[in-house]
Scaffold this motif. Structure first.
Motif, short mmCIF file in Angstrom:
data_model
loop_
_atom_site.label_atom_id
_atom_site.label_comp_id
_atom_site.label_asym_id
_atom_site.label_seq_id
_atom_site.Cartn_x
_atom_site.Cartn_y
_atom_site.Cartn_z
N LEU A 173 0.83 -1.21 0.00
CA LEU A 173 0.00 0.00 0.00
C LEU A 173 0.87 1.26 0.00
CD1 LEU A 173 -2.70 1.46 0.12
CD2 LEU A 173 -2.67 1.21 2.61
N ALA A 174 1.93 1.24 0.79
CA ALA A 174 2.82 2.42 0.87
C ALA A 174 3.40 2.74 -0.50
CB ALA A 174 3.93 2.17 1.88
N ILE A 175 3.81 1.71 -1.23
CA ILE A 175 4.41 1.93 -2.56
C ILE A 175 3.36 2.46 -3.53
CG2 ILE A 175 5.38 0.72 -4.56
CD1 ILE A 175 6.97 -0.98 -2.50
N LYS A 176 2.15 1.93 -3.47
CA LYS A 176 1.08 2.43 -4.35
C LYS A 176 0.79 3.91 -4.07
CE LYS A 176 -1.46 -1.91 -5.09
NZ LYS A 176 -2.68 -2.66 -4.71
N LEU A 177 0.72 4.26 -2.80
CA LEU A 177 0.46 5.66 -2.45
C LEU A 177 1.61 6.56 -2.87
CD1 LEU A 177 -1.17 5.34 1.11
CD2 LEU A 177 -2.27 6.18 -0.95
N ALA A 178 2.84 6.07 -2.66
CA ALA A 178 4.01 6.88 -3.04
C ALA A 178 4.04 7.11 -4.55
CB ALA A 178 5.29 6.18 -2.58
N GLN A 179 3.67 6.08 -5.31
CA GLN A 179 3.62 6.23 -6.77
C GLN A 179 2.53 7.22 -7.17
OE1 GLN A 179 3.25 2.02 -7.70
NE2 GLN A 179 5.33 1.95 -8.52
N LEU A 180 1.40 7.13 -6.48
CA LEU A 180 0.27 8.01 -6.79
C LEU A 180 0.64 9.48 -6.56
CD1 LEU A 180 -2.82 7.87 -7.54
CD2 LEU A 180 -3.27 8.04 -5.11
N ALA A 226 4.52 12.95 2.09
CA ALA A 226 5.50 11.89 2.35
C ALA A 226 4.74 10.70 2.92
CB ALA A 226 6.57 12.36 3.34
N ILE A 227 5.23 9.50 2.64
CA ILE A 227 4.59 8.28 3.16
C ILE A 227 5.52 7.67 4.21
CG2 ILE A 227 3.56 6.05 2.58
CD1 ILE A 227 2.29 8.40 1.05
N MET A 228 4.97 7.31 5.37
CA MET A 228 5.72 6.57 6.38
C MET A 228 5.09 5.20 6.52
SD MET A 228 6.64 7.57 10.34
CE MET A 228 8.03 8.58 9.86
N CYS A 229 5.91 4.16 6.58
CA CYS A 229 5.37 2.80 6.59
C CYS A 229 6.14 1.93 7.57
CB CYS A 229 5.47 2.22 5.18
SG CYS A 229 5.03 0.47 5.06
N GLY A 230 5.43 1.26 8.47
CA GLY A 230 6.13 0.35 9.36
C GLY A 230 5.29 -0.11 10.53
N GLY A 231 5.88 -1.03 11.28
CA GLY A 231 5.14 -1.61 12.39
C GLY A 231 5.75 -1.35 13.75
N THR A 232 6.81 -0.51 13.80
CA THR A 232 7.42 -0.21 15.10
C THR A 232 6.71 0.99 15.71
OG1 THR A 232 9.54 -1.08 14.32
CG2 THR A 232 9.59 0.28 16.30
N GLY A 233 5.75 0.69 16.56
CA GLY A 233 4.88 1.73 17.11
C GLY A 233 5.61 2.83 17.85
N SER A 269 13.13 -0.29 -5.77
CA SER A 269 13.43 0.51 -6.97
C SER A 269 12.19 1.20 -7.53
CB SER A 269 14.06 -0.37 -8.06
OG SER A 269 13.14 -1.37 -8.47
N ALA A 270 11.00 0.78 -7.04
CA ALA A 270 9.75 1.38 -7.55
C ALA A 270 9.59 2.82 -7.07
CB ALA A 270 8.55 0.55 -7.10
N VAL A 271 9.97 3.08 -5.81
CA VAL A 271 9.93 4.44 -5.26
C VAL A 271 11.13 4.61 -4.32
CG1 VAL A 271 7.41 4.70 -5.38
CG2 VAL A 271 8.46 3.79 -3.31
N PRO A 272 11.61 5.84 -4.11
CA PRO A 272 12.73 6.05 -3.17
C PRO A 272 12.31 5.68 -1.73
CG PRO A 272 12.40 7.98 -4.57
CD PRO A 272 11.21 7.10 -4.78
N VAL A 328 9.04 6.92 0.44
CA VAL A 328 8.59 6.19 1.63
C VAL A 328 9.68 6.26 2.71
CG1 VAL A 328 7.95 3.93 2.57
CG2 VAL A 328 7.16 4.60 0.29
N ILE A 329 9.26 6.62 3.93
CA ILE A 329 10.15 6.57 5.09
C ILE A 329 9.79 5.31 5.88
CG2 ILE A 329 10.88 7.69 7.23
CD1 ILE A 329 9.82 10.36 5.98
#
Length: 297
Positions: free
Chosen positions: A18-25, A94-101, A55-58, A30-31
């Motif tokens: 999802l993060a990559i799709k949003l970043a492409q949009l 900017a998109i942030m993605c992860g599971g470390t709360g 390689s799809a998004v930085p 992505v951070i």
């Protein structure tokens, strides 16, 4: 207005896709907000994005550090704010993605300055943990710091060791250093949580663990044996293989334990994120990206 869209949720819930799709949009970057994917030496057990995804998004905070370096929530806060500022020079989103709360909370709200811990204390506590296990950590804190213990993640050895470090170094509870003053950010934050059905999540977890084993997880763990005391390796996927290499478990049992412990970890992640009422929750298996966009913007 500058905006950070945070994609959070349990492991194997579909955050990266999802993060990559949003970043492409949005034509943005992505951070990562994962406390282990920043380490270059460990890739298989951390479920890093694939080379194709990278390689799809930085991406920021992937392969940015060595396992020989210590990274914590305070360091992450500073780095992630720098990453966001860099992205905002060219993008509004900017998109942030992860599971470390804890890392995500540090980025959103700031984190208190904690006292420096002399290395000897950490080594001593790590050795005691190796010898006596999780129950020893729990009992130490229950007796010596009941205030912290009452609200602690008691199944998380990293958190318990951290609290004992502060206690040993300062004679004070880690709770004394928490001011609960939220930092004010000069950008908007939108929080999205992903939660597939329990059955689907468990299926994803089991499939991922099997793929990790096929990709060479045992060899990866062997390659970082000299660093086994590092916090990043005191986690699911590495601890069980260390036990296998030590002759404590069969490989088959180690794999089963990784699956069990990953399911338990995913449950703890959900509990953490659900405490934050700012999250909007979506089922990634049913939700089209257009629906998410319509809801958040």
């Amino acid at each position: 207005m500058k905006t950070v869209i945070i994609i959070a949720g349990p492991t194997a819930s579909g955050k990266t896709a999802l993060a990559i799709k949003l970043a492409q949009l949005f034509g943005t970057s992505v951070i990562s907000a994962d406390s282990r994917q920043c380490y270059r030496e460990i890739s298989i057990g951390t479920a890093k994005p694939t080379p194709e995804e990278l390689s799809a998004v930085p991406h920021y905070f992937i392969d940015s550090h060595s396992i020989r370096e210590e990274v914590n929530a305070g360091i992450y806060e500073q780095l992630a704010l720098q990453y966001a500022a860099e992205i905002f020079q060219k993008n509004d989103v900017a998109i942030m993605c992860g599971g470390t709360g804890l890392y995500i909370r540090a980025f959103c709200e700031g984190i208190d300055d904690m006292p420096a811990i002399p290395p000897g204390i950490r080594e001593m506590l790590n050795a005691r943990y190796e010898e006596h296990g999780l129950s020893w950590l729990q009992e130490q804190l229950r007796q010596r710091d009941p205030q912290f213990y009452a609200t602690a993640e008691t199944q998380n050895p990293q958190r318990l060791i951290r609290a004992l470090e502060v206690l040993e170094a300062t004679g004070q509870s880690i709770t004394t250093f928490r001011t609960a003053v939220k930092a004010q950010r000069d950008f908007r934050i939108i929080k999205i949580g992903l939660t597939p059905s329990k059955e689907k999540l468990h299926e994803n977890i089991h499939k991922r663990v099997d793929l990790m084993m096929a990709a060479g997880l045992v060899e990866e763990v062997k390659s970082v044996l000299p660093y086994r005391q590092h916090n990043a390796l005191r986690t699911v996927g590495y601890q069980e293989i260390f036990d296998y290499l030590d002759g404590k478990l069969s490989l088959e049992q180690a794999v089963e334990d990784i699956k069990t412990h990953t399911r338990q970890y995913a449950k703890r992640q959900l509990t953490w994120f659900r405490k934050d009422k700012e999250y909007q929750w979506f089922d990634p298996t049913e939700t089209m990206i257009e629906t998410i966009i319509a809801d958040i913007l």
